[in-house]
Design a protein around this motif. Sequence first.
Motif, PDB file in Angstrom:
ATOM      1  N   CYS A 102       0.846  -1.195   0.000  1.00  0.00           N
ATOM      2  CA  CYS A 102       0.000   0.000   0.000  1.00  0.00           C
ATOM      3  C   CYS A 102       0.883   1.248   0.000  1.00  0.00           C
ATOM      4  O   CYS A 102       2.016   1.225   0.475  1.00  0.00           O
ATOM      5  CB  CYS A 102      -0.887  -0.006   1.235  1.00  0.00           C
ATOM      6  SG  CYS A 102      -2.070   1.366   1.275  1.00  0.00           S
ATOM      7  N   ASP A 104       0.455   3.689   1.767  1.00  0.00           N
ATOM      8  CA  ASP A 104       0.427   4.223   3.131  1.00  0.00           C
ATOM      9  C   ASP A 104       1.849   4.558   3.633  1.00  0.00           C
ATOM     10  O   ASP A 104       2.760   3.730   3.541  1.00  0.00           O
ATOM     11  CB  ASP A 104      -0.213   3.176   4.055  1.00  0.00           C
ATOM     12  CG  ASP A 104      -0.577   3.752   5.397  1.00  0.00           C
ATOM     13  OD1 ASP A 104      -1.775   3.816   5.705  1.00  0.00           O
ATOM     14  OD2 ASP A 104       0.350   4.146   6.145  1.00  0.00           O
ATOM     15  N   GLY A 127      -4.207   0.554  -1.334  1.00  0.00           N
ATOM     16  CA  GLY A 127      -4.980  -0.685  -1.345  1.00  0.00           C
ATOM     17  C   GLY A 127      -4.224  -1.865  -1.916  1.00  0.00           C
ATOM     18  O   GLY A 127      -4.799  -2.936  -2.120  1.00  0.00           O
ATOM     19  N   HIS A 155      -2.199  -4.000   5.164  1.00  0.00           N
ATOM     20  CA  HIS A 155      -1.852  -3.565   6.524  1.00  0.00           C
ATOM     21  C   HIS A 155      -3.091  -3.168   7.305  1.00  0.00           C
ATOM     22  O   HIS A 155      -4.125  -2.835   6.728  1.00  0.00           O
ATOM     23  CB  HIS A 155      -0.880  -2.383   6.467  1.00  0.00           C
ATOM     24  CG  HIS A 155      -1.500  -1.154   5.881  1.00  0.00           C
ATOM     25  ND1 HIS A 155      -2.038  -0.157   6.654  1.00  0.00           N
ATOM     26  CD2 HIS A 155      -1.695  -0.781   4.592  1.00  0.00           C
ATOM     27  CE1 HIS A 155      -2.524   0.795   5.859  1.00  0.00           C
ATOM     28  NE2 HIS A 155      -2.339   0.442   4.609  1.00  0.00           N
ATOM     29  N   CYS A 158      -6.176   0.027   6.933  1.00  0.00           N
ATOM     30  CA  CYS A 158      -5.905   0.578   5.593  1.00  0.00           C
ATOM     31  C   CYS A 158      -7.039   1.535   5.198  1.00  0.00           C
ATOM     32  O   CYS A 158      -8.204   1.142   5.105  1.00  0.00           O
ATOM     33  CB  CYS A 158      -5.797  -0.561   4.577  1.00  0.00           C
ATOM     34  SG  CYS A 158      -5.444   0.037   2.913  1.00  0.00           S
ATOM     35  N   GLY A 159      -6.691   2.775   4.972  1.00  0.00           N
ATOM     36  CA  GLY A 159      -7.689   3.796   4.636  1.00  0.00           C
ATOM     37  C   GLY A 159      -8.405   3.523   3.325  1.00  0.00           C
ATOM     38  O   GLY A 159      -9.587   3.836   3.172  1.00  0.00           O
TER      39      GLY A 159
HETATM   40 ZN   LIG Z   1      -3.414   1.147   3.017  1.00  0.00          ZN
END
Ligand SMILES: [Zn+2]
Length: 245
Positions: A102, A104, A127, A155, A158-159
């Motif tokens: 991701c 992130d 994602g 993870h 995850c947003g």
């Molecule tokens: Zn994520």
Amino acid sequence: MQKPQKLINLSRRNAIKYGGGFLGTGLAATVLGSNLVKPEPVAAQNPIIAQNKDITPDQALRKLMEGNKRFVEQKRQTPNQTRERLVEVSESQAPFASILGCADSRVPAEIVFDQGLGDLFVCRIAGNIAIAEEVGSLEFGSMVLGSKVLMVLGHSRCGAVEATIKGGRFPGQIGTLIDDIQVGVERAQQQSGTNKLEMAIQANVIHQVELLNQSVVLGDLIDKNQLKIVGGYYDLETGEVTLLT
Ligand SMILES: [Zn+2]
């Protein structure tokens, strides 16, 4: 939004595309009709390439997980980050592992797996979705550069997955990410359990592994025991990666 046949013919298209570009830069490639011949690295005698040449997919996975263990236990060795290593890999590369992770900011692959320059071939996208461009890049990483293990790394919290669960309308191109995460979210909704977000994150990882397994290029390497594809889950609080597949 449906994307039927997303991966059909995709692999060959990308392989040919790379064949005309990347492979031409010092690597002999032969693409004849439907026969894709694996290029032989020009720098086969290069110590960097020789170093990973005989490593098996299982050994590569072990090396990756051992790096994560050092990270979790705060025993990082920060390998391959010297000036000498920088010079060593400036001419060629042979990463032993690939990561589809991701975007992130809290999950940087080289840090959480305690690796250095030239060790990991990393594709990051919100994602950790196996869209065409990512699959093509990862095919290149394994077929040409010789990466032996490919990990899809989701993870906690995850947003991107969370946004998919919440649904709604998204500005710009954000919605395109949501479409690709939807399958995992729907699978998680069929399962029993209370933490739907964590379940969806893990289901999404497994779905993306399935998509990568549809790649003809990667499948061929797996058949030859030159590659292994696994799913992993990163815990933001502990820093630990757990294998899902
Ligand atoms: Zn994520």
